[in-house]
Scaffold this motif. Structure first.
Motif, PDB file in Angstrom:
ATOM      1  N   ILE A 112      45.447  32.594  31.418  1.00 43.13           N
ATOM      2  CA  ILE A 112      44.689  31.710  30.532  1.00 43.13           C
ATOM      3  C   ILE A 112      43.816  32.523  29.586  1.00 43.13           C
ATOM      4  O   ILE A 112      43.626  33.721  29.785  1.00 43.13           O
ATOM      5  CB  ILE A 112      43.818  30.722  31.343  1.00 43.13           C
ATOM      6  N   ASP A 113      43.270  31.864  28.577  1.00 40.67           N
ATOM      7  CA  ASP A 113      42.414  32.555  27.617  1.00 40.67           C
ATOM      8  C   ASP A 113      40.988  32.711  28.169  1.00 40.67           C
ATOM      9  O   ASP A 113      40.660  32.194  29.234  1.00 40.67           O
ATOM     10  CB  ASP A 113      42.428  31.864  26.258  1.00 40.67           C
ATOM     11  N   TYR A 114      40.170  33.420  27.413  1.00 39.87           N
ATOM     12  CA  TYR A 114      38.825  33.709  27.925  1.00 39.87           C
ATOM     13  C   TYR A 114      37.955  32.456  28.034  1.00 39.87           C
ATOM     14  O   TYR A 114      37.082  32.380  28.899  1.00 39.87           O
ATOM     15  CB  TYR A 114      38.130  34.813  27.118  1.00 39.87           C
ATOM     16  N   HIS A 115      38.202  31.440  27.202  1.00 40.88           N
ATOM     17  CA  HIS A 115      37.442  30.188  27.340  1.00 40.88           C
ATOM     18  C   HIS A 115      37.703  29.586  28.720  1.00 40.88           C
ATOM     19  O   HIS A 115      36.788  29.134  29.401  1.00 40.88           O
ATOM     20  CB  HIS A 115      37.844  29.170  26.264  1.00 40.88           C
ATOM     21  N   GLY A 116      38.969  29.571  29.109  1.00 43.66           N
ATOM     22  CA  GLY A 116      39.346  29.061  30.422  1.00 43.66           C
ATOM     23  C   GLY A 116      38.793  29.928  31.535  1.00 43.66           C
ATOM     24  O   GLY A 116      38.348  29.418  32.568  1.00 43.66           O
ATOM     25  N   ALA A 117      38.800  31.244  31.318  1.00 42.39           N
ATOM     26  CA  ALA A 117      38.280  32.162  32.332  1.00 42.39           C
ATOM     27  C   ALA A 117      36.800  31.885  32.610  1.00 42.39           C
ATOM     28  O   ALA A 117      36.365  31.909  33.766  1.00 42.39           O
ATOM     29  CB  ALA A 117      38.475  33.612  31.889  1.00 42.39           C
ATOM     30  N   ILE A 118      36.035  31.593  31.573  1.00 38.41           N
ATOM     31  CA  ILE A 118      34.613  31.267  31.743  1.00 38.41           C
ATOM     32  C   ILE A 118      34.466  30.001  32.587  1.00 38.41           C
ATOM     33  O   ILE A 118      33.642  29.937  33.496  1.00 38.41           O
ATOM     34  CB  ILE A 118      33.928  31.083  30.363  1.00 38.41           C
ATOM     35  N   GLN A 119      35.299  28.989  32.297  1.00 39.56           N
ATOM     36  CA  GLN A 119      35.241  27.738  33.061  1.00 39.56           C
ATOM     37  C   GLN A 119      35.621  27.963  34.519  1.00 39.56           C
ATOM     38  O   GLN A 119      34.976  27.432  35.428  1.00 39.56           O
ATOM     39  CB  GLN A 119      36.177  26.692  32.447  1.00 39.56           C
ATOM     40  N   VAL A 120      36.678  28.761  34.747  1.00 40.03           N
ATOM     41  CA  VAL A 120      37.116  29.021  36.119  1.00 40.03           C
ATOM     42  C   VAL A 120      36.040  29.806  36.861  1.00 40.03           C
ATOM     43  O   VAL A 120      35.714  29.489  38.011  1.00 40.03           O
ATOM     44  CB  VAL A 120      38.472  29.760  36.151  1.00 40.03           C
ATOM     45  N   ARG A 121      35.454  30.797  36.229  1.00 39.14           N
ATOM     46  CA  ARG A 121      34.403  31.598  36.877  1.00 39.14           C
ATOM     47  C   ARG A 121      33.227  30.705  37.248  1.00 39.14           C
ATOM     48  O   ARG A 121      32.602  30.875  38.283  1.00 39.14           O
ATOM     49  CB  ARG A 121      33.988  32.736  35.953  1.00 39.14           C
ATOM     50  N   SER A 122      32.930  29.719  36.406  1.00 32.54           N
ATOM     51  CA  SER A 122      31.824  28.811  36.674  1.00 32.54           C
ATOM     52  C   SER A 122      32.080  27.959  37.917  1.00 32.54           C
ATOM     53  O   SER A 122      31.181  27.760  38.736  1.00 32.54           O
ATOM     54  CB  SER A 122      31.603  27.912  35.452  1.00 32.54           C
ATOM     55  N   GLY A 138      43.112  36.701  14.270  1.00 38.50           N
ATOM     56  CA  GLY A 138      41.678  36.391  14.241  1.00 38.50           C
ATOM     57  C   GLY A 138      41.176  36.001  15.620  1.00 38.50           C
ATOM     58  O   GLY A 138      40.117  36.466  16.066  1.00 38.50           O
ATOM     59  N   GLU A 139      41.940  35.162  16.311  1.00 36.51           N
ATOM     60  CA  GLU A 139      41.592  34.774  17.683  1.00 36.51           C
ATOM     61  C   GLU A 139      41.619  35.995  18.607  1.00 36.51           C
ATOM     62  O   GLU A 139      40.794  36.115  19.505  1.00 36.51           O
ATOM     63  CB  GLU A 139      42.551  33.701  18.203  1.00 36.51           C
ATOM     64  N   ALA A 140      42.585  36.891  18.392  1.00 35.52           N
ATOM     65  CA  ALA A 140      42.712  38.078  19.237  1.00 35.52           C
ATOM     66  C   ALA A 140      41.455  38.944  19.165  1.00 35.52           C
ATOM     67  O   ALA A 140      40.960  39.420  20.188  1.00 35.52           O
ATOM     68  CB  ALA A 140      43.937  38.896  18.831  1.00 35.52           C
ATOM     69  N   LEU A 141      40.946  39.131  17.962  1.00 35.57           N
ATOM     70  CA  LEU A 141      39.730  39.934  17.809  1.00 35.57           C
ATOM     71  C   LEU A 141      38.555  39.269  18.528  1.00 35.57           C
ATOM     72  O   LEU A 141      37.735  39.952  19.139  1.00 35.57           O
ATOM     73  CB  LEU A 141      39.422  40.156  16.331  1.00 35.57           C
ATOM     74  N   ASN A 142      38.495  37.955  18.465  1.00 37.26           N
ATOM     75  CA  ASN A 142      37.456  37.211  19.178  1.00 37.26           C
ATOM     76  C   ASN A 142      37.624  37.378  20.692  1.00 37.26           C
ATOM     77  O   ASN A 142      36.649  37.596  21.419  1.00 37.26           O
ATOM     78  CB  ASN A 142      37.500  35.739  18.776  1.00 37.26           C
ATOM     79  N   ASP A 143      38.871  37.278  21.182  1.00 39.90           N
ATOM     80  CA  ASP A 143      39.139  37.461  22.611  1.00 39.90           C
ATOM     81  C   ASP A 143      38.700  38.854  23.067  1.00 39.90           C
ATOM     82  O   ASP A 143      38.025  39.002  24.087  1.00 39.90           O
ATOM     83  CB  ASP A 143      40.637  37.303  22.916  1.00 39.90           C
ATOM     84  N   ILE A 144      39.099  39.870  22.317  1.00 36.21           N
ATOM     85  CA  ILE A 144      38.785  41.255  22.681  1.00 36.21           C
ATOM     86  C   ILE A 144      37.278  41.470  22.741  1.00 36.21           C
ATOM     87  O   ILE A 144      36.781  42.217  23.587  1.00 36.21           O
ATOM     88  CB  ILE A 144      39.486  42.228  21.712  1.00 36.21           C
ATOM     89  N   PRO A 149      44.572  38.658  24.447  1.00 33.54           N
ATOM     90  CA  PRO A 149      45.009  37.998  23.218  1.00 33.54           C
ATOM     91  C   PRO A 149      46.503  37.719  23.231  1.00 33.54           C
ATOM     92  O   PRO A 149      47.272  38.376  23.933  1.00 33.54           O
ATOM     93  CB  PRO A 149      44.635  38.997  22.123  1.00 33.54           C
ATOM     94  N   SER A 150      46.898  36.727  22.451  1.00 26.74           N
ATOM     95  CA  SER A 150      48.312  36.411  22.276  1.00 26.74           C
ATOM     96  C   SER A 150      49.026  37.659  21.778  1.00 26.74           C
ATOM     97  O   SER A 150      48.577  38.305  20.832  1.00 26.74           O
ATOM     98  CB  SER A 150      48.435  35.278  21.257  1.00 26.74           C
ATOM     99  N   GLY A 151      50.108  38.031  22.455  1.00 28.69           N
ATOM    100  CA  GLY A 151      50.864  39.212  22.072  1.00 28.69           C
ATOM    101  C   GLY A 151      50.478  40.473  22.821  1.00 28.69           C
ATOM    102  O   GLY A 151      51.099  41.521  22.639  1.00 28.69           O
ATOM    103  N   ALA A 152      49.481  40.405  23.692  1.00 28.29           N
ATOM    104  CA  ALA A 152      49.054  41.596  24.444  1.00 28.29           C
ATOM    105  C   ALA A 152      50.026  41.950  25.572  1.00 28.29           C
ATOM    106  O   ALA A 152      49.979  43.050  26.104  1.00 28.29           O
ATOM    107  CB  ALA A 152      47.654  41.392  25.016  1.00 28.29           C
ATOM    108  N   GLY A 153      50.896  41.008  25.935  1.00 32.77           N
ATOM    109  CA  GLY A 153      51.875  41.274  26.978  1.00 32.77           C
ATOM    110  C   GLY A 153      51.537  40.690  28.327  1.00 32.77           C
ATOM    111  O   GLY A 153      52.183  41.003  29.327  1.00 32.77           O
ATOM    112  N   LYS A 154      50.546  39.791  28.356  1.00 28.82           N
ATOM    113  CA  LYS A 154      50.137  39.262  29.657  1.00 28.82           C
ATOM    114  C   LYS A 154      51.233  38.457  30.338  1.00 28.82           C
ATOM    115  O   LYS A 154      51.382  38.504  31.547  1.00 28.82           O
ATOM    116  CB  LYS A 154      48.828  38.479  29.558  1.00 28.82           C
ATOM    117  N   GLY A 155      52.057  37.751  29.560  1.00 27.91           N
ATOM    118  CA  GLY A 155      53.158  36.984  30.141  1.00 27.91           C
ATOM    119  C   GLY A 155      54.190  37.884  30.793  1.00 27.91           C
ATOM    120  O   GLY A 155      54.655  37.609  31.908  1.00 27.91           O
ATOM    121  N   THR A 156      54.534  38.957  30.125  1.00 21.26           N
ATOM    122  CA  THR A 156      55.489  39.925  30.674  1.00 21.26           C
ATOM    123  C   THR A 156      54.921  40.568  31.934  1.00 21.26           C
ATOM    124  O   THR A 156      55.621  40.711  32.942  1.00 21.26           O
ATOM    125  CB  THR A 156      55.805  41.007  29.619  1.00 21.26           C
TER     126      THR A 156
END
Length: 186
Positions: free
Chosen positions: A101-111, A149-155, A12-19
Protein backbone atom coordinates in the motif's frame (compact mmCIF):
# COMPACT_ATOMS: atom_id res chain seq x y z
CA UNK A 1 -1.03 -20.13 18.85
CA UNK A 2 1.41 -17.35 18.02
CA UNK A 3 -0.22 -14.45 16.18
CA UNK A 4 1.18 -13.49 12.77
CA UNK A 5 2.91 -10.20 12.01
CA UNK A 6 1.70 -7.52 9.65
CA UNK A 7 4.24 -6.16 7.14
CA UNK A 8 3.41 -3.04 5.15
CA UNK A 9 5.41 -2.59 1.96
CA UNK A 10 5.21 0.82 0.29
CA UNK A 11 7.06 2.84 -2.25
CA UNK A 12 6.37 4.98 -5.27
CA UNK A 13 4.64 3.56 -8.32
CA UNK A 14 7.31 1.90 -10.44
CA UNK A 15 9.75 1.22 -7.57
CA UNK A 16 9.25 -2.53 -7.98
CA UNK A 17 7.29 -3.29 -4.85
CA UNK A 18 4.86 -5.56 -6.72
CA UNK A 19 7.68 -7.63 -8.19
CA UNK A 20 9.39 -7.83 -4.80
CA UNK A 21 6.18 -8.91 -3.06
CA UNK A 22 5.56 -11.60 -5.69
CA UNK A 23 9.06 -13.02 -5.28
CA UNK A 24 8.87 -12.90 -1.47
CA UNK A 25 5.61 -14.87 -1.60
CA UNK A 26 7.19 -17.43 -3.95
CA UNK A 27 10.12 -17.82 -1.57
CA UNK A 28 7.98 -18.21 1.56
CA UNK A 29 4.59 -19.79 0.86
CA UNK A 30 3.49 -19.39 4.50
CA UNK A 31 3.14 -15.62 4.08
CA UNK A 32 -0.28 -14.31 3.06
CA UNK A 33 -0.73 -11.38 0.70
CA UNK A 34 -3.68 -9.06 1.14
CA UNK A 35 -5.15 -8.20 -2.24
CA UNK A 36 -6.13 -4.53 -2.20
CA UNK A 37 -9.43 -3.19 -3.45
CA UNK A 38 -9.65 -0.40 -6.01
CA UNK A 39 -12.15 1.52 -8.09
CA UNK A 40 -9.73 1.98 -10.99
CA UNK A 41 -10.15 -0.04 -14.17
CA UNK A 42 -8.01 -3.14 -14.58
CA UNK A 43 -4.84 -2.80 -16.64
CA UNK A 44 -4.33 -5.26 -19.44
CA UNK A 45 -3.65 -8.71 -18.00
CA UNK A 46 -4.83 -7.89 -14.46
CA UNK A 47 -7.21 -10.41 -12.90
CA UNK A 48 -9.95 -9.57 -10.38
CA UNK A 49 -9.23 -10.95 -6.86
CA UNK A 50 -5.64 -11.72 -7.88
CA UNK A 51 -4.16 -8.32 -8.71
CA UNK A 52 -6.90 -6.25 -7.06
CA UNK A 53 -10.50 -6.59 -6.01
CA UNK A 54 -12.02 -4.28 -8.63
CA UNK A 55 -15.20 -2.55 -7.52
CA UNK A 56 -17.28 0.56 -8.10
CA UNK A 57 -17.13 3.76 -6.04
CA UNK A 58 -20.52 3.26 -4.36
CA UNK A 59 -19.57 -0.20 -3.07
CA UNK A 60 -16.22 1.13 -1.88
CA UNK A 61 -17.88 4.02 -0.03
CA UNK A 62 -20.21 1.56 1.74
CA UNK A 63 -17.15 -0.33 3.04
CA UNK A 64 -15.71 2.94 4.35
CA UNK A 65 -18.98 3.75 6.11
CA UNK A 66 -19.22 0.28 7.73
CA UNK A 67 -15.56 0.21 8.91
CA UNK A 68 -14.80 -2.69 6.57
CA UNK A 69 -11.39 -1.39 5.54
CA UNK A 70 -8.10 -1.40 7.43
CA UNK A 71 -7.01 1.61 5.40
CA UNK A 72 -8.17 3.51 2.34
CA UNK A 73 -7.12 6.41 0.19
CA UNK A 74 -7.86 8.17 -3.06
CA UNK A 75 -5.02 8.22 -5.59
CA UNK A 76 -5.30 9.90 -8.98
CA UNK A 77 -9.11 9.91 -8.75
CA UNK A 78 -9.58 6.28 -7.69
CA UNK A 79 -10.10 4.66 -4.30
CA UNK A 80 -7.68 2.05 -2.98
CA UNK A 81 -8.05 0.14 0.28
CA UNK A 82 -7.44 -3.01 2.28
CA UNK A 83 -10.41 -5.17 3.30
CA UNK A 84 -10.04 -5.71 7.04
CA UNK A 85 -11.68 -9.08 7.72
CA UNK A 86 -9.29 -11.34 5.78
CA UNK A 87 -6.14 -9.66 7.14
CA UNK A 88 -7.19 -10.05 10.77
CA UNK A 89 -8.29 -13.63 10.20
CA UNK A 90 -4.89 -14.60 8.78
CA UNK A 91 -3.03 -12.85 11.61
CA UNK A 92 -5.12 -14.71 14.20
CA UNK A 93 -4.32 -18.00 12.40
CA UNK A 94 -0.61 -17.25 12.91
CA UNK A 95 0.23 -16.20 9.35
CA UNK A 96 2.44 -13.26 8.52
CA UNK A 97 0.62 -10.90 6.16
CA UNK A 98 2.00 -8.46 3.59
CA UNK A 99 0.11 -5.34 2.56
CA UNK A 100 1.37 -3.51 -0.53
CA UNK A 101 0.00 0.00 0.00
CA UNK A 102 1.00 3.65 -0.26
CA UNK A 103 2.32 5.75 2.59
CA UNK A 104 -1.12 7.26 3.33
CA UNK A 105 -2.39 3.74 3.98
CA UNK A 106 0.74 2.89 5.97
CA UNK A 107 0.03 5.80 8.34
CA UNK A 108 -3.55 4.55 8.84
CA UNK A 109 -2.40 0.97 9.44
CA UNK A 110 0.30 2.09 11.90
CA UNK A 111 -2.36 4.08 13.76
CA UNK A 112 -4.69 1.09 14.20
CA UNK A 113 -1.97 -1.62 14.33
CA UNK A 114 1.08 0.00 15.97
CA UNK A 115 2.93 -3.34 16.01
CA UNK A 116 3.03 -3.52 12.18
CA UNK A 117 6.40 -3.37 10.43
CA UNK A 118 6.77 -0.73 7.71
CA UNK A 119 9.14 -1.35 4.76
CA UNK A 120 9.71 1.31 2.08
CA UNK A 121 11.00 0.35 -1.38
CA UNK A 122 13.07 3.10 -2.99
CA UNK A 123 13.88 3.35 -6.70
CA UNK A 124 17.61 3.68 -7.49
CA UNK A 125 16.93 7.16 -8.94
CA UNK A 126 14.13 9.36 -10.25
CA UNK A 127 15.43 8.83 -13.80
CA UNK A 128 15.22 5.05 -13.38
CA UNK A 129 11.71 5.43 -11.95
CA UNK A 130 10.65 7.52 -14.97
CA UNK A 131 11.96 4.82 -17.33
CA UNK A 132 10.17 2.05 -15.43
CA UNK A 133 6.88 3.94 -15.65
CA UNK A 134 7.34 4.58 -19.38
CA UNK A 135 8.25 0.92 -19.86
CA UNK A 136 4.84 -0.17 -18.63
CA UNK A 137 3.31 1.26 -21.79
CA UNK A 138 -0.06 1.52 -20.05
CA UNK A 139 -0.19 5.22 -19.18
CA UNK A 140 -0.16 8.57 -20.93
CA UNK A 141 2.71 11.00 -20.46
CA UNK A 142 0.36 13.12 -18.32
CA UNK A 143 -0.31 10.14 -16.02
CA UNK A 144 3.42 9.36 -15.85
CA UNK A 145 4.12 12.98 -14.85
CA UNK A 146 1.43 12.77 -12.13
CA UNK A 147 2.91 9.50 -10.84
CA UNK A 148 6.40 11.04 -10.75
CA UNK A 149 5.05 13.96 -8.71
CA UNK A 150 3.39 11.52 -6.32
CA UNK A 151 6.62 9.47 -6.21
CA UNK A 152 8.63 12.44 -4.98
CA UNK A 153 6.01 13.04 -2.30
CA UNK A 154 6.12 9.35 -1.28
CA UNK A 155 9.93 9.37 -1.07
CA UNK A 156 9.77 12.44 1.17
CA UNK A 157 7.94 10.25 3.75
CA UNK A 158 10.35 7.30 3.67
CA UNK A 159 11.84 8.22 7.05
CA UNK A 160 8.62 7.20 8.83
CA UNK A 161 9.27 3.56 7.85
CA UNK A 162 11.09 1.01 9.99
CA UNK A 163 13.17 -0.14 7.01
CA UNK A 164 14.15 1.38 3.66
CA UNK A 165 15.41 -0.74 0.76
CA UNK A 166 16.82 0.62 -2.51
CA UNK A 167 15.65 -1.61 -5.34
CA UNK A 168 18.65 -1.46 -7.64
CA UNK A 169 18.84 -5.28 -7.74
CA UNK A 170 15.50 -7.07 -7.35
CA UNK A 171 16.99 -10.31 -5.99
CA UNK A 172 18.98 -8.43 -3.35
CA UNK A 173 15.85 -6.43 -2.41
CA UNK A 174 13.83 -9.66 -2.08
CA UNK A 175 16.55 -11.19 0.10
CA UNK A 176 16.51 -8.09 2.30
CA UNK A 177 12.72 -8.22 2.76
CA UNK A 178 12.91 -11.92 3.68
CA UNK A 179 15.71 -11.14 6.13
CA UNK A 180 13.55 -8.44 7.76
CA UNK A 181 10.58 -10.80 8.04
CA UNK A 182 12.72 -13.50 9.65
CA UNK A 183 14.32 -11.03 12.07
CA UNK A 184 10.95 -9.59 13.11
CA UNK A 185 9.56 -13.08 13.78
CA UNK A 186 12.20 -13.73 16.46
Amino acid sequence: MKKGKLFVISGPSGAGKGTICKKVLEADRSIRFSVSMTTRSPREGEVNAVDYHFTDKDSFRRLIETDGLLEHNMYLGNYYGTPKEQVFSWLEEGHNVILEIDYHGAIQVRSSCPECILIFIMPPSVDELRERLRGRGSESQEDIDKRLGEALNDIAHADMYDYRIVNDDVDAAVARVLEIINREEE
